[in-house]
Design a protein around this motif. Structure first.
Motif, mmCIF file in Angstrom:
data_model
loop_
_atom_site.group_PDB
_atom_site.id
_atom_site.type_symbol
_atom_site.label_atom_id
_atom_site.label_comp_id
_atom_site.label_asym_id
_atom_site.label_seq_id
_atom_site.Cartn_x
_atom_site.Cartn_y
_atom_site.Cartn_z
ATOM 1 N N VAL A 29 3.003 6.638 3.562
ATOM 2 C CA VAL A 29 3.953 6.718 2.453
ATOM 3 C C VAL A 29 4.110 8.157 1.994
ATOM 4 C CG1 VAL A 29 4.286 6.072 0.023
ATOM 5 C CG2 VAL A 29 3.688 4.332 1.700
ATOM 6 N N ASP A 32 6.881 10.725 5.528
ATOM 7 C CA ASP A 32 7.661 9.954 6.497
ATOM 8 C C ASP A 32 7.920 10.708 7.802
ATOM 9 O OD1 ASP A 32 7.818 7.732 4.885
ATOM 10 O OD2 ASP A 32 9.778 8.236 4.062
ATOM 11 N N ARG A 63 -1.710 3.906 2.246
ATOM 12 C CA ARG A 63 -0.507 3.077 2.213
ATOM 13 C C ARG A 63 0.475 3.569 3.271
ATOM 14 N NH1 ARG A 63 0.110 -1.038 -0.338
ATOM 15 N NH2 ARG A 63 2.131 -1.930 -0.767
ATOM 16 N N TYR A 64 1.080 2.616 3.998
ATOM 17 C CA TYR A 64 1.998 2.924 5.100
ATOM 18 C C TYR A 64 3.303 2.158 4.952
ATOM 19 C CZ TYR A 64 -1.761 5.217 7.623
ATOM 20 O OH TYR A 64 -2.763 6.082 7.988
ATOM 21 N N ARG A 65 4.365 2.753 5.501
ATOM 22 C CA ARG A 65 5.668 2.087 5.602
ATOM 23 C C ARG A 65 5.865 1.609 7.026
ATOM 24 N NH1 ARG A 65 7.845 6.677 2.221
ATOM 25 N NH2 ARG A 65 7.993 5.720 0.171
ATOM 26 N N TRP A 67 8.874 0.485 9.673
ATOM 27 C CA TRP A 67 10.304 0.760 9.851
ATOM 28 C C TRP A 67 10.876 -0.111 10.969
ATOM 29 C CZ3 TRP A 67 12.628 4.920 7.121
ATOM 30 C CH2 TRP A 67 11.746 5.690 6.367
ATOM 31 N N VAL A 73 13.386 0.913 6.179
ATOM 32 C CA VAL A 73 12.052 0.532 5.726
ATOM 33 C C VAL A 73 12.012 -0.983 5.557
ATOM 34 C CG1 VAL A 73 10.326 0.727 3.894
ATOM 35 C CG2 VAL A 73 11.663 2.737 4.571
ATOM 36 N N GLU A 76 5.908 -2.145 3.008
ATOM 37 C CA GLU A 76 4.732 -1.290 2.927
ATOM 38 C C GLU A 76 3.469 -2.138 3.015
ATOM 39 O OE1 GLU A 76 4.784 1.216 -0.519
ATOM 40 O OE2 GLU A 76 6.692 2.144 0.050
ATOM 41 N N HIS A 92 7.131 -8.776 5.137
ATOM 42 C CA HIS A 92 7.746 -7.457 4.986
ATOM 43 C C HIS A 92 9.271 -7.555 4.974
ATOM 44 C CE1 HIS A 92 4.086 -5.193 5.084
ATOM 45 N NE2 HIS A 92 3.687 -5.959 6.069
ATOM 46 N N ALA A 97 5.398 -6.322 -0.511
ATOM 47 C CA ALA A 97 4.327 -5.419 -0.038
ATOM 48 C C ALA A 97 3.046 -6.228 0.037
ATOM 49 C CB ALA A 97 4.184 -4.247 -0.988
#
Length: 99
Positions: A29, A32, A63-65, A67, A73, A76, A92, A97
């Motif tokens: 997060v 990017d 914490r990650y996104r 895609w 997006v 998360e 997701h 989240a």
């Protein structure tokens, strides 16, 4: 083998069969531009139906996104050190989240 330990964690994202072959990006997060992707594969599970999932190992805790499709997006997730975080793709896509 999944690379976890010494502060690193892993993430397993279960998906529907229609995403097999798709490459889903993941970014912290906080940045990017640090992008990594893995393909969704069908994996056998002894005594159970196969599982369709993307496996990201060797991730720093945080914490990650996720895609998908590219440039969008999907949600998360929090990855914990020294273990494996598991989540379902449907959560997701629905904009929730997890973990």
């Amino acid at each position: 083998m999944i690379d976890v330990g010494s502060g690193a964690g892993a993430l397993v994202v279960r998906t529907a069969a229609d995403l097999v072959g798709a490459e889903i990006d993941i970014t912290p997060v906080r940045d990017d531009t640090v992008r990594r992707h893995v393909a969704v594969h069908t994996r056998p599970v002894p005594g159970h139906p196969p599982v369709h999932c993307a496996v990201y190992d060797g991730l720093d805790a945080g914490r990650y996104r996720l895609w998908w499709p590219p440039g969008t997006v999907a949600g998360e997730v929090e990855v914990h050190a020294d273990g494996v975080t598991e989540t379902d793709w449907d959560d997701h896509v629905a904009g929730r989240a997890l973990a």
